[in-house]
Design an enzyme around this catalytic site. Sequence first.
Site, PDB file in Angstrom:
ATOM      1  CG  ASP B  60      -2.017   0.876   1.254  1.00 53.67           C
ATOM      2  OD1 ASP B  60      -2.140   1.600   0.256  1.00 53.67           O
ATOM      3  OD2 ASP B  60      -2.796   0.856   2.211  1.00 53.67           O
ATOM      4  CG  ASP B 153      -2.896   3.888  -3.221  1.00 53.24           C
ATOM      5  OD1 ASP B 153      -3.952   3.249  -3.396  1.00 53.24           O
ATOM      6  OD2 ASP B 153      -2.677   4.556  -2.211  1.00 53.24           O
ATOM      7  CD  GLU B 154      -5.298  -1.155  -0.690  1.00 52.82           C
ATOM      8  OE1 GLU B 154      -6.129  -0.363  -1.185  1.00 52.82           O
ATOM      9  OE2 GLU B 154      -5.499  -1.761   0.367  1.00 52.82           O
TER      10      GLU B 154
END
Lengths: 375, 439
Positions: B60, B153-154
């Site tokens: 993350d 973003d993960e």
Amino acid sequence: MKITVERAVLLKALAHVQSVVERRNTIPILANVLLAAQDGTLRLTATDMEIAVVEEISGVQITRPGRTTAPAATLYEIVRKLPEGAKVELDHAGGDAALKLRAGRFNTDLSVLPVEDFPAMTDGKLPFGFALPAGQLRELIDRTRFAISTEETRYYLNGIFLHATDSAGAPVLRAVATDGHRLARIEEPLPEGAAGMPGVIIPRKTVNEVRKLAEETQDEIAIRLSETKIRFEIGTVHLTSKLIDGTFPEYDRVIPRGNDKILRVSKKEFAEAVGRVAAISSERSRPVKLSIDRNHLLLSASSAEQGQAQEELDADVVQYESSPLEIGFQARYLNDITDQIADQVEFRFADGSAPTVVTDSAKPEALYVLMPMRV
Amino acid sequence: MATVPACWARRGFGTRRAEMPALCRDCCEALPADAARCACGGRRLLRHPELFTLTVAHVDCDAFYASVEKRDRPELLARPVIVGGGRRGVVAACCYIARTRGVRSAMPMFKALAACPDAVVIKPEMAKYVAAGRQVRSLMQDLTPLVQPLSIDEAVLDLRGTEALHRAPPAIVLARFARAVEREVGVTVSIGLAPNRLLAKLTAERDKPRGFAVLGQGEAAGWLAPQPVGVLPGIGPALERRLGAVGITRLGQLAALPPLEAARRLGEEGPLLAARARGEDARPVDPARETKSISAETTFESDLAAQAALEARLWPLCEKLARRLGEQGFAAGGVVLKLKTAAFATRTRTVRLAIPTRLPETLFAATRPLLADAADGTAFRLIGIGAQPLAPAAEADRGDLADPEAPRRAARWAAVETLRARFGAAAVLQGRSLPPKGG
């Protein structure tokens, strides 16, 4: 029913009514045109349940009055292909019998559907009525219809909002359309009889049909309307349409009042430059960037795959006195607007990210608002 | 690995330090088991009994949008940065400095600025974040083909079987990856390394920002047991209250429910939730399965046919969907309506939205005509609404010439949600969600 009619007269009438017929129809009767011959006139009706178009042609030789329905598109195609000057005979014995069409040595049998199945569209009461010169109606349509939305969820944007209001103290008839990205607004002096009329949203298809019909005439077009229906009387054609049952947004508050950076640019040079610069990208949503400086305009566009393009316009066609500005718009939106402008385009900007007002310097009664894109 | 009671393992008992595998997060090398610090001088050492056997990692990026902005404007490094605002009026992302002042994602901007008046507010520039997100993703894909993106973003990665290729166990490969992201993309990531997806996700939360946390199989149940039930993905505020009502507040209590009992108390999903509470998760990392839709649905006690009755059930689902979109950082680019007939046939209707939304009333307005179209007198047993395709949250409810009020409605919804989070779901109700008069 048995009648004889000039090919040219029948063709013109069929052209008027058949265009409302949807090409793909789930209800068979809606593909048909209703033909009714009586007292020297032939009355043709076509409908898609939203719009009904009726045309009466006189000077028809009626041997036997009567009514029937026949496939509109097929009938139109056949009549169109008959030789000029031909006399067309339509003969229907009644009931389920085929409609016989004869012209010279050509003859055909068209299958019919019962007249009783043809949906009747009642006008209801149309309490408001006024007349517009055909040219004025064409202007109202041309300057707004490109901005009509096709979005399903905001169905109330799928038409032109026509209403009576005041502009600078004078009563006007105003037409507005928006798809959220651009807004087009034009007004004409309020015609007699339009005062107090409800604001109505005329569906896109109706607008397009009316525009086609209005092309052929210079006369006045009579318009009658209620809150749910509108009727246009254009020569011998009467078009009645349902209206969009919805509330048009309060567009007035999105029209910027204080934009004070004014760019004036010659329409021809500007529109052509936009077209050339935008050609670099096949993506329709790519912006064209306007970099504006004192009496100088640089148009540029780029595409990740194709590279970039730019064109400069100088003081001979550009007037701009305010602080430098960069702003981007979708090329097609710019061209849709400049198509409506004769000689000089006037942009009024606030900044590079706020809605921009565009007008025709010579025709302030038409106004466009354009949302910029990030560049 | 020797099995020891979970509570011991949690404290590192049962394995002497001398036996515990370790690595240095700065030079990314395995260390002698008893090293107090790394030869490179690095003090960020990672020790765990299962360090070199675990393969599932949840990665993350830390305060992603804000980190990208700080990367591009180094003068902001020491300042609180909030990305968002503008016309939308809510916080899309905030840096850790802003978080120390109480700023949180999805908070209305006026509140965020009240908490942190000196914050630098930056308008989101999605293109930039998407580009950085792609860079991070491509670095992940260098490690293993088993990368399942969960958002911009993960992602969750499975590095099983990559040891020979990288000539290093997953933990070291991941430490190198974290350094590579810092070097090449200019943002930091937090990593959770665990035996499965669920534990990896929970673990990643333990050591943010710039973290690397490890949770082994042996300690999982023990670590989970004292946690509040709400930490488990899939347990929202509503379920949390329902569990609380029957006295279940900790995961350990949920974990102890036998399957039948769990099903009886919590419905169909009960046994699965109990298994999750024990740290069990058999979901594979599936690169093809990105989050494609978020939805909410409800089954009626008795079948419904009337449009008005169906609409009444649709509204709470719109609110629920809006909340889920908010929680997961997405917006609806389109809407899917799903109805199941009494005879178990499924009907779906879809529509695209001109502007993505995360507002219940906009979802409702878009779905209503679909329902009118589908509700033809048939009796239905279930209604559901889904967001599909998903759109980035930053593109939602920006408003346009035909709807200039959208950003204000978005701010209002955010404010209402804040109130509900503080005072409970019933603190603010839409008139629409109340039963009809006399009903």
